[in-house]
Design a protein around this motif. Structure first.
Motif, short mmCIF file in Angstrom:
data_model
loop_
_atom_site.label_atom_id
_atom_site.label_comp_id
_atom_site.label_asym_id
_atom_site.label_seq_id
_atom_site.Cartn_x
_atom_site.Cartn_y
_atom_site.Cartn_z
N ASP A 145 -29.25 16.85 -1.81
CA ASP A 145 -28.52 17.99 -1.26
C ASP A 145 -29.09 19.30 -1.78
OD1 ASP A 145 -25.26 16.38 -1.24
OD2 ASP A 145 -26.92 16.35 0.21
N THR A 146 -29.49 19.37 -3.04
CA THR A 146 -29.93 20.61 -3.64
C THR A 146 -31.40 20.94 -3.32
OG1 THR A 146 -30.47 19.44 -5.68
CG2 THR A 146 -28.29 20.45 -5.53
N VAL A 147 -32.15 19.97 -2.86
CA VAL A 147 -33.54 20.21 -2.53
C VAL A 147 -33.71 20.30 -1.02
CG1 VAL A 147 -35.94 19.43 -2.96
CG2 VAL A 147 -34.13 18.84 -4.56
N LYS A 148 -32.74 20.88 -0.38
CA LYS A 148 -32.76 21.02 1.07
C LYS A 148 -33.89 21.95 1.51
CE LYS A 148 -29.77 23.56 3.29
NZ LYS A 148 -28.56 24.10 3.95
N THR A 149 -34.58 21.59 2.57
CA THR A 149 -35.67 22.41 3.09
C THR A 149 -35.11 23.72 3.64
OG1 THR A 149 -36.92 20.45 3.70
CG2 THR A 149 -37.55 22.52 4.76
N PRO A 150 -35.66 24.87 3.20
CA PRO A 150 -35.17 26.16 3.73
C PRO A 150 -35.35 26.22 5.25
CG PRO A 150 -36.60 26.48 1.83
CD PRO A 150 -36.71 25.04 2.21
N GLU A 151 -34.33 26.73 5.93
CA GLU A 151 -34.37 26.76 7.38
C GLU A 151 -34.12 28.14 7.97
OE1 GLU A 151 -31.49 23.81 8.42
OE2 GLU A 151 -32.95 22.19 8.39
N THR A 152 -33.09 28.84 7.49
CA THR A 152 -32.77 30.14 8.05
C THR A 152 -33.68 31.21 7.45
OG1 THR A 152 -31.14 30.75 6.36
CG2 THR A 152 -30.35 29.44 8.25
N ILE A 153 -33.65 32.39 8.05
CA ILE A 153 -34.46 33.50 7.54
C ILE A 153 -34.09 33.80 6.09
CG2 ILE A 153 -34.81 35.99 7.75
CD1 ILE A 153 -34.63 35.59 10.81
N ALA A 154 -32.80 33.84 5.78
CA ALA A 154 -32.37 34.12 4.41
C ALA A 154 -32.83 33.04 3.46
CB ALA A 154 -30.85 34.28 4.36
N GLU A 155 -32.70 31.79 3.85
CA GLU A 155 -33.11 30.68 2.99
C GLU A 155 -34.61 30.70 2.72
OE1 GLU A 155 -29.63 27.45 4.24
OE2 GLU A 155 -31.58 27.43 5.25
N ILE A 156 -35.39 30.99 3.75
CA ILE A 156 -36.84 31.05 3.59
C ILE A 156 -37.23 32.20 2.67
CG2 ILE A 156 -39.01 31.50 4.81
CD1 ILE A 156 -37.82 29.93 7.17
N ALA A 157 -36.57 33.37 2.85
CA ALA A 157 -36.86 34.52 1.99
C ALA A 157 -36.58 34.19 0.52
CB ALA A 157 -36.05 35.73 2.42
N ILE A 158 -35.45 33.53 0.28
CA ILE A 158 -35.07 33.16 -1.10
C ILE A 158 -36.08 32.19 -1.70
CG2 ILE A 158 -33.33 31.89 -2.44
CD1 ILE A 158 -31.23 33.11 -0.50
N ALA A 159 -36.64 31.33 -0.89
CA ALA A 159 -37.56 30.30 -1.38
C ALA A 159 -39.01 30.75 -1.43
CB ALA A 159 -37.44 29.05 -0.50
N THR A 160 -39.30 31.96 -0.95
CA THR A 160 -40.70 32.40 -0.84
C THR A 160 -41.09 33.30 -2.01
OG1 THR A 160 -40.57 32.31 1.58
CG2 THR A 160 -42.37 33.60 0.62
N PRO A 161 -42.05 32.88 -2.82
CA PRO A 161 -42.54 33.75 -3.91
C PRO A 161 -43.11 35.04 -3.34
CG PRO A 161 -43.33 31.49 -4.18
CD PRO A 161 -42.73 31.56 -2.81
N GLY A 162 -42.82 36.15 -4.01
CA GLY A 162 -43.32 37.44 -3.55
C GLY A 162 -42.32 38.23 -2.75
N LEU A 163 -41.16 37.62 -2.44
CA LEU A 163 -40.12 38.32 -1.68
C LEU A 163 -38.85 38.50 -2.52
CD1 LEU A 163 -40.42 36.71 1.89
CD2 LEU A 163 -41.52 38.79 1.01
N GLU A 164 -38.96 38.40 -3.83
CA GLU A 164 -37.77 38.49 -4.70
C GLU A 164 -37.07 39.84 -4.59
OE1 GLU A 164 -40.42 35.32 -6.43
OE2 GLU A 164 -40.73 37.37 -5.69
N ASN A 165 -37.85 40.93 -4.47
CA ASN A 165 -37.22 42.25 -4.34
C ASN A 165 -36.45 42.38 -3.04
OD1 ASN A 165 -38.04 43.20 -6.81
ND2 ASN A 165 -39.80 44.34 -6.02
N LEU A 166 -37.00 41.81 -1.98
CA LEU A 166 -36.30 41.81 -0.69
C LEU A 166 -34.98 41.05 -0.81
CD1 LEU A 166 -35.99 42.20 2.37
CD2 LEU A 166 -37.43 40.18 2.69
N VAL A 167 -35.03 39.90 -1.44
CA VAL A 167 -33.81 39.09 -1.60
C VAL A 167 -32.78 39.85 -2.42
CG1 VAL A 167 -32.86 36.97 -2.59
CG2 VAL A 167 -35.03 36.91 -1.33
N ALA A 168 -33.21 40.50 -3.50
CA ALA A 168 -32.28 41.28 -4.32
C ALA A 168 -31.66 42.41 -3.50
CB ALA A 168 -33.01 41.84 -5.54
N ALA A 169 -32.47 43.03 -2.65
CA ALA A 169 -31.95 44.11 -1.80
C ALA A 169 -30.95 43.58 -0.78
CB ALA A 169 -33.11 44.81 -1.09
N LEU A 170 -31.27 42.44 -0.17
CA LEU A 170 -30.35 41.83 0.80
C LEU A 170 -29.02 41.47 0.14
CD1 LEU A 170 -32.84 39.50 2.70
CD2 LEU A 170 -31.71 41.52 3.65
N GLN A 171 -29.09 40.96 -1.08
CA GLN A 171 -27.87 40.59 -1.80
C GLN A 171 -27.04 41.82 -2.12
OE1 GLN A 171 -29.77 38.42 -4.98
NE2 GLN A 171 -29.49 36.44 -3.98
#
Length: 318
Positions: free
Chosen positions: A27-53
């Motif tokens: 359950d916890t190793v679910k493949t990212p699917e949505t735009i938000a999930e992919i952004a969270i799982a993608t190295p180099g987009l941490e600032n974007l994720v922090a901004a979205l949060q």
């Protein structure tokens, strides 16, 4: 016998525990699917994720639907924060951050093959209205947005849209942003800058606390002039293309005329509907009534642009 039963029961408990842990791990190793999930799982987009949060937009990009998101890298965000004297995304006012982020989102899915040179609307809005801001996409060489941000990694597919990674944060545009980004207006930009050095048109039209409507002549419109006037006259001509308010096409009188006073002082008159394929016709201060408005409602953060096919000339003797 009792000892055997006890050992058997303990073995079953251990096996059940292992099975349960395995299910939880899956359950916890679910493949990212949505735009938000992919952004969270993608190295180099941490600032974007922090901004979205911080802006409360993660749930939006987890929703079902179709979105195109231009996702700035960490380096892009670092440059944006530094340029605006913010130490981190947590220092950016939430309302400002929200609009900047929404200016990276289009409410339809546009893979790179569907992007073409022209204007699209983002989810950011003008002031306290529901008027969506425009974005100029230039595909002449790669994909450039508003003249400031390039797509560096296209077509990251999600279940609710597509992500294109970009190398710069796309700030809230001014009317100057679109004038400089759109090559259709290169002669207009020259007129506003190098040909009129005594007036700082760029600073005036970049004022984010002001409101403007700019009737922007195309390069072809300037080419149709016998000659471009010298600076004193040209300055008045340019001011004759600007109103001190954000007047969108929906605010014009339908099936009738609208009269407005330009910053130069003369009135212009706009007639709907237009003729000869024009959206509307415009009459300038000199009485020329053959000016066509050929595109409307390019919405910036400090005003709106309507494109015209002839240069408007004021009555300088009045």
């Amino acid at each position: 016998m009792k000892r055997f039963n006890l050992i058997t029961k303990m073995g079953l408990i251990v096996l059940m525990s292992i099975f349960t842990m395995s299910c939880n791990d899956d359950d916890t190793v679910k493949t990212p699917e949505t735009i938000a999930e992919i952004a969270i799982a993608t190295p180099g987009l941490e600032n974007l994720v922090a901004a979205l949060q911080r802006a409360g937009l993660v749930d939006v990009l987890n929703n079902t639907g179709t979105y195109t998101v231009f996702a700035p890298t960490n380096a892009a965000f670092a440059t944006f924060l530094s340029a605006n004297n913010f130490a981190s995304v947590n220092d950016v006012p939430v309302d400002v951050l929200t609009q900047v982020l929404l200016n990276h989102v289009i409410a339809t899915e546009l893979p790179s093959t569907s992007l073409s040179t022209g204007y699209v609307n983002t989810l950011a809005t003008y002031a306290d209205t529901d008027l969506n801001l425009s974005m100029f996409v230039n595909t002449a060489s790669g994909v450039k947005l508003n003249g400031v941000s390039n797509v560096v990694t296209p077509n990251i597919e999600a279940t609710n849209g597509v992500i294109h990674v970009v190398d710069a944060v796309i700030g809230i545009p001014t009317v100057v942003t679109f004038a400089t980004a759109d090559p259709t207006f290169s002669t207009l930009v020259s007129a506003l800058t190098t040909l009129t050095p005594a007036t700082d048109f760029v600073s005036v039209l970049s004022d984010t606390n002001a409101e403007f409507t700019v009737f922007a002549p195309t390069n072809a419109a300037f080419s149709a002039l016998a000659s471009v006037p010298e600076e004193p006259t040209l300055t008045q001509v340019l001011l004759h293309h600007v109103l001190g308010a954000n007047v969108v096409s929906g605010a014009l009188t339908p099936n009738g005329t609208t009269t407005a006073t330009t910053l130069q002082g003369n009135n212009i008159t706009i007639t709907l509907p237009g003729t000869n394929g024009n959206i509307a016709n415009m009459t300038d201060g000199s009485g020329n009534s053959n000016i066509g408005i050929i595109k409307v409602d390019v919405q910036a953060g400090n005003g709106v642009i309507h494109v015209i096919n002839k240069v408007a000339i004021p009555n300088l003797n009045s």
